[in-house]
Scaffold this motif. Structure first.
Motif, PDB file in Angstrom:
ATOM      1  N   UNK A 224       0.744  -1.333   0.006  1.00  0.00           N
ATOM      2  CA  UNK A 224       0.013  -0.146  -0.091  1.00  0.00           C
ATOM      3  C   UNK A 224       1.036   1.225  -0.240  1.00  0.00           C
ATOM      4  N   UNK A 225       0.476   1.983  -0.576  1.00  0.00           N
ATOM      5  CA  UNK A 225       1.297   3.591  -0.871  1.00  0.00           C
ATOM      6  C   UNK A 225       0.430   4.524  -0.301  1.00  0.00           C
ATOM      7  N   UNK A 226       0.831   5.174   0.683  1.00  0.00           N
ATOM      8  CA  UNK A 226      -0.079   6.513   1.079  1.00  0.00           C
ATOM      9  C   UNK A 226       0.706   7.614   0.684  1.00  0.00           C
ATOM     10  N   UNK A 227      -0.084   8.813   0.265  1.00  0.00           N
ATOM     11  CA  UNK A 227       0.457  10.023  -0.370  1.00  0.00           C
ATOM     12  C   UNK A 227      -0.002  11.270   0.560  1.00  0.00           C
ATOM     13  N   UNK A 228       1.022  12.087   0.919  1.00  0.00           N
ATOM     14  CA  UNK A 228       0.684  13.299   1.765  1.00  0.00           C
ATOM     15  C   UNK A 228      -0.011  14.207   1.101  1.00  0.00           C
ATOM     16  N   UNK A 229      -0.144  14.208  -0.289  1.00  0.00           N
ATOM     17  CA  UNK A 229      -0.749  15.012  -0.997  1.00  0.00           C
ATOM     18  C   UNK A 229      -1.227  14.510  -2.329  1.00  0.00           C
ATOM     19  N   UNK A 230      -2.609  13.684  -2.101  1.00  0.00           N
ATOM     20  CA  UNK A 230      -3.082  13.006  -3.146  1.00  0.00           C
ATOM     21  C   UNK A 230      -3.534  13.777  -4.399  1.00  0.00           C
TER      22      UNK A 230
ATOM     23  N   UNK B 245       9.548  12.573 -17.807  1.00  0.00           N
ATOM     24  CA  UNK B 245       8.864  11.591 -18.208  1.00  0.00           C
ATOM     25  C   UNK B 245       7.852  12.068 -19.511  1.00  0.00           C
ATOM     26  N   UNK B 246       7.708  11.209 -20.332  1.00  0.00           N
ATOM     27  CA  UNK B 246       6.753  11.783 -21.473  1.00  0.00           C
ATOM     28  C   UNK B 246       5.112  11.709 -21.006  1.00  0.00           C
ATOM     29  N   UNK B 247       5.050  10.712 -20.089  1.00  0.00           N
ATOM     30  CA  UNK B 247       3.593  10.661 -19.544  1.00  0.00           C
ATOM     31  C   UNK B 247       3.521  11.260 -17.975  1.00  0.00           C
ATOM     32  N   UNK B 248       2.329  11.392 -17.560  1.00  0.00           N
ATOM     33  CA  UNK B 248       2.353  11.780 -16.259  1.00  0.00           C
ATOM     34  C   UNK B 248       2.237  10.496 -15.185  1.00  0.00           C
ATOM     35  N   UNK B 249       3.013   9.625 -15.630  1.00  0.00           N
ATOM     36  CA  UNK B 249       3.469   8.528 -14.548  1.00  0.00           C
ATOM     37  C   UNK B 249       4.752   8.190 -15.082  1.00  0.00           C
ATOM     38  N   UNK B 250       5.337   7.467 -13.889  1.00  0.00           N
ATOM     39  CA  UNK B 250       6.829   7.207 -13.857  1.00  0.00           C
ATOM     40  C   UNK B 250       6.983   6.058 -13.075  1.00  0.00           C
ATOM     41  N   UNK B 251       7.683   4.654 -13.327  1.00  0.00           N
ATOM     42  CA  UNK B 251       7.914   3.771 -12.738  1.00  0.00           C
ATOM     43  C   UNK B 251       9.223   3.661 -12.431  1.00  0.00           C
ATOM     44  N   UNK B 252       9.627   3.500 -11.066  1.00  0.00           N
ATOM     45  CA  UNK B 252      10.989   2.909 -10.610  1.00  0.00           C
ATOM     46  C   UNK B 252      11.003   2.086  -9.391  1.00  0.00           C
ATOM     47  N   UNK B 253      11.770   1.137  -9.247  1.00  0.00           N
ATOM     48  CA  UNK B 253      11.757   0.201  -8.154  1.00  0.00           C
ATOM     49  C   UNK B 253      10.426  -0.227  -7.828  1.00  0.00           C
ATOM     50  N   UNK B 254       9.703  -0.448  -8.770  1.00  0.00           N
ATOM     51  CA  UNK B 254       8.349  -1.329  -8.467  1.00  0.00           C
ATOM     52  C   UNK B 254       7.170  -0.545  -7.867  1.00  0.00           C
ATOM     53  N   UNK B 255       7.465   0.841  -7.901  1.00  0.00           N
ATOM     54  CA  UNK B 255       6.398   1.920  -7.740  1.00  0.00           C
ATOM     55  C   UNK B 255       6.267   2.618  -8.820  1.00  0.00           C
ATOM     56  N   UNK B 256       4.826   2.782  -9.082  1.00  0.00           N
ATOM     57  CA  UNK B 256       4.542   3.548 -10.366  1.00  0.00           C
ATOM     58  C   UNK B 256       4.086   4.912  -9.747  1.00  0.00           C
ATOM     59  N   UNK B 257       4.457   5.923  -9.853  1.00  0.00           N
ATOM     60  CA  UNK B 257       4.084   7.500  -9.546  1.00  0.00           C
ATOM     61  C   UNK B 257       3.065   8.108 -10.747  1.00  0.00           C
ATOM     62  N   UNK B 258       2.021   8.494 -10.057  1.00  0.00           N
ATOM     63  CA  UNK B 258       1.054   9.140 -11.135  1.00  0.00           C
ATOM     64  C   UNK B 258       0.886  10.817 -10.745  1.00  0.00           C
ATOM     65  N   UNK B 259       1.286  11.480 -11.732  1.00  0.00           N
ATOM     66  CA  UNK B 259       1.209  13.027 -11.293  1.00  0.00           C
ATOM     67  C   UNK B 259      -0.027  13.491 -11.611  1.00  0.00           C
ATOM     68  N   UNK B 260      -0.802  13.953 -10.864  1.00  0.00           N
ATOM     69  CA  UNK B 260      -2.112  14.608 -10.884  1.00  0.00           C
ATOM     70  C   UNK B 260      -1.953  16.158 -11.087  1.00  0.00           C
ATOM     71  N   UNK B 261      -1.133  16.824 -10.441  1.00  0.00           N
ATOM     72  CA  UNK B 261      -0.915  18.320 -10.515  1.00  0.00           C
ATOM     73  C   UNK B 261       0.398  18.599 -10.222  1.00  0.00           C
ATOM     74  N   UNK B 262       0.682  19.764 -10.463  1.00  0.00           N
ATOM     75  CA  UNK B 262       2.179  20.458 -10.189  1.00  0.00           C
ATOM     76  C   UNK B 262       2.393  20.825  -8.679  1.00  0.00           C
ATOM     77  N   UNK B 263       3.285  20.729  -7.869  1.00  0.00           N
ATOM     78  CA  UNK B 263       3.289  21.234  -6.570  1.00  0.00           C
ATOM     79  C   UNK B 263       3.744  22.594  -6.376  1.00  0.00           C
ATOM     80  N   UNK B 264       3.042  23.404  -5.180  1.00  0.00           N
ATOM     81  CA  UNK B 264       3.787  24.633  -4.916  1.00  0.00           C
ATOM     82  C   UNK B 264       5.419  24.555  -4.802  1.00  0.00           C
TER      83      UNK B 264
END
Length: 494
Positions: A74-80, A236-255
């Motif tokens: 399970x992956x939890x995010x501080x800013x989903x 990344x060409x897309x708004x996803x990036x996988x490394x070390x078995x974890x796939x990150x999905x970018x939903x918005x830019x951060x401040x």
């Protein structure tokens, strides 16, 4: 067909007498029909078990053979709203820190002005020439712009041409007409900057440049995602990036300066629930087979004949057949040996070089009550502890696709279920099988032949009875006529 004369001369109820005689003659036929019904019930009983085995093999065992069943993360995010993630079984537990400075976007070009044609009318009727027209999109394989073509045919509308462009997936663009702005829009179907800062879409034909007002259109988008991972810059060409078995999905830019913290943890509860789902399905299967061998057999309750059903209500028929079907498969050696093999599956050691070699080490056993058919019992605390401490070795205990002593328990169970299904299929077939393809079917077919032959004999017997009674009626009729003549003669001489 024999002519039937019903007691005109004798006054005898011939119909009733022959009906009673035929009832006695039909007793063997009733017995054959009952035997055939019993075979059908047995076949259906086998097929119900087969269906349960098939569901177990196709779904439950399939899930148990997936590594993620034992090692869920399970992956939890501080800013989903900015970044979320999923993890495979290979992902290492720990924390990840990400800042997103730019999202990946698709390239888009919008016509510089309203087009002067009706998009729903044929182009050739509006002065647009037919033939091939050309545009360019970036091709990854050649790492260069590639010319694309589309043909304007007689009768084609603008919307037809734009649809042809969009339907050709090799173009990597979708083209459409915007009713509100009355402009044509081209947009890439993929995100990312492929042309290293150059344009992703260009036009060669006057049809696009002048007629569709795309000349001079400024291309917007076509950018890569840019993010900082634990202090290192990535794109990344897309708004996803996988490394070390974890796939990150970018939903918005951060401040600026805001980091999103993601934590990867083992999800023991999910793994436990998935294993328990399998256990429950397995126990349902064992219950079904065990019930077929333990339920009472009511031998005095034979399948009802159609004549018997006529004098009964639907509820009475239902209750009768419930008892008649009870224990229909009881004592079947194929099912009892199959149930024994299922139970035996869980006892053997698995020589896999891991921490766990027997089922009891992870808190699972077949229970002490042999009469329950070998249902699985689970020690929740012990199983969760094993899943938390060493999920990989729990997986190796259950799943190890090799022969011999190292074969996993689920693999062995799959073998046992496969053998059981094969045996049932040989005996009871599938819903698509013909009678010739399975043992019970061949017996039913034999009974069908005997029933048909016996029905022919019954018809001959009934005709014989009618001929005999007709002969008797005719004899009585002649006797009556002779008597009448004699009486008439005697009466005439007095």
């Amino acid at each position: 067909m024999v002519m039937r004369i019903g007691g005109l001369a004798s006054g005898i109820n011939t119909d009733e007498i022959i009906q009673k005689l035929m009832s006695a003659e039909r007793l063997p036929l009733d017995k054959m029909n009952q035997d055939r019904t019993l075979l059908e019930w047995q076949r259906d009983g086998y097929r119900e078990i087969y269906q349960k085995l098939e569901e177990m093999d196709r779904y439950s065992i399939y899930e148990m053979k997936k590594p993620s069943t034992y090692n869920s993360k399970t992956v939890t995010s501080s800013l989903e709203s900015a970044v979320t993630a999923t993890a495979t079984t290979s992902a290492l537990e720990g924390s990840y820190s990400i800042e997103v400075s730019k999202l990946a976007s698709s390239a888009i070009k919008v016509g510089t002005d309203k087009i002067g044609i009706d998009p729903n009318k044929a182009l050739d009727e509006q002065g647009v020439a037919t033939g091939k027209v050309y545009f360019n999109t970036f091709d990854v394989e050649t790492n260069a712009m590639k010319q694309r073509e589309v043909e304007i045919e007689a009768g084609d509308t603008l919307k037809d041409v734009l649809k042809k462009i969009s339907d050709d997936k090799t173009n990597n663009v979708r083209a459409f007409y915007d009713e509100q702005s009355q402009k044509v829009i081209f947009e890439t179907t993929r995100t990312g900057d492929y042309n290293q800062g150059g344009e992703e879409i260009t036009f060669d034909s006057d049809f696009f440049n002048s007629t569709l007002k795309l000349q001079g259109a400024v291309e917007v988008g076509g950018t890569d995602a840019e993010f900082n991972y634990n202090g290192v810059e990535f794109t990344s060409k897309t708004n996803e990036y996988t490394m070390g078995g974890v796939t990150f999905k970018f939903n918005n830019v951060t401040e600026p300066g805001v980091k999103v913290n993601l934590n990867v943890e083992a999800n023991v509860d999910q793994a436990f629930d998935q294993i328990m789902d399998f256990v429950n399905k397995y126990n349902e299967l064992v219950d079904m087979i065990n019930k077929s061998q333990t339920e009472e057999r009511y031998r005095d309750y034979k399948p009802l004949t159609e004549e018997q059903k006529e004098g009964m209500s639907e509820k009475q028929i239902e209750l009768w057949e419930e008892k008649a079907k009870s224990g229909i498969l009881r004592g079947d050696t194929m099912l009892t040996s199959g149930l024994f093999n299922l139970r035996e599956t869980w006892y053997s050691d698995v020589q896999n070089g891991g921490q766990y070699n027997v089922l009891t080490q992870v808190g699972i056993s077949t229970g002490k009550d042999y009469l329950n058919g070998g249902k699985i019992e689970v020690d929740e605390t012990k199983l969760k502890e094993a899943l938390k401490e060493n999920p990989d070795d729990v997986f190796k205990l259950f799943v190890n696709n090799e022969d011999g002593d190292g074969r996993g328990l689920i693999n062995r169970l799959e073998d046992s279920i496969g053998n059981m299904m094969k045996g049932i299929e040989e005996r009871a077939g599938k819903s698509t099988s013909t009678l010739d393809n399975y043992t019970l079917g061949r017996r039913m077919k034999d009974l069908d032949t005997r029933i048909s032959n016996f029905e022919d004999r019954l018809l001959s017997t009934e005709n014989r009875y009618w001929r005999q009674f007709n002969a008797m009626e005719q004899a009585i009729s002649r006797l009556n006529n002779q008597s009448a003549q004699l009486l008439s003669q005697f009466g005439g001489g007095m």
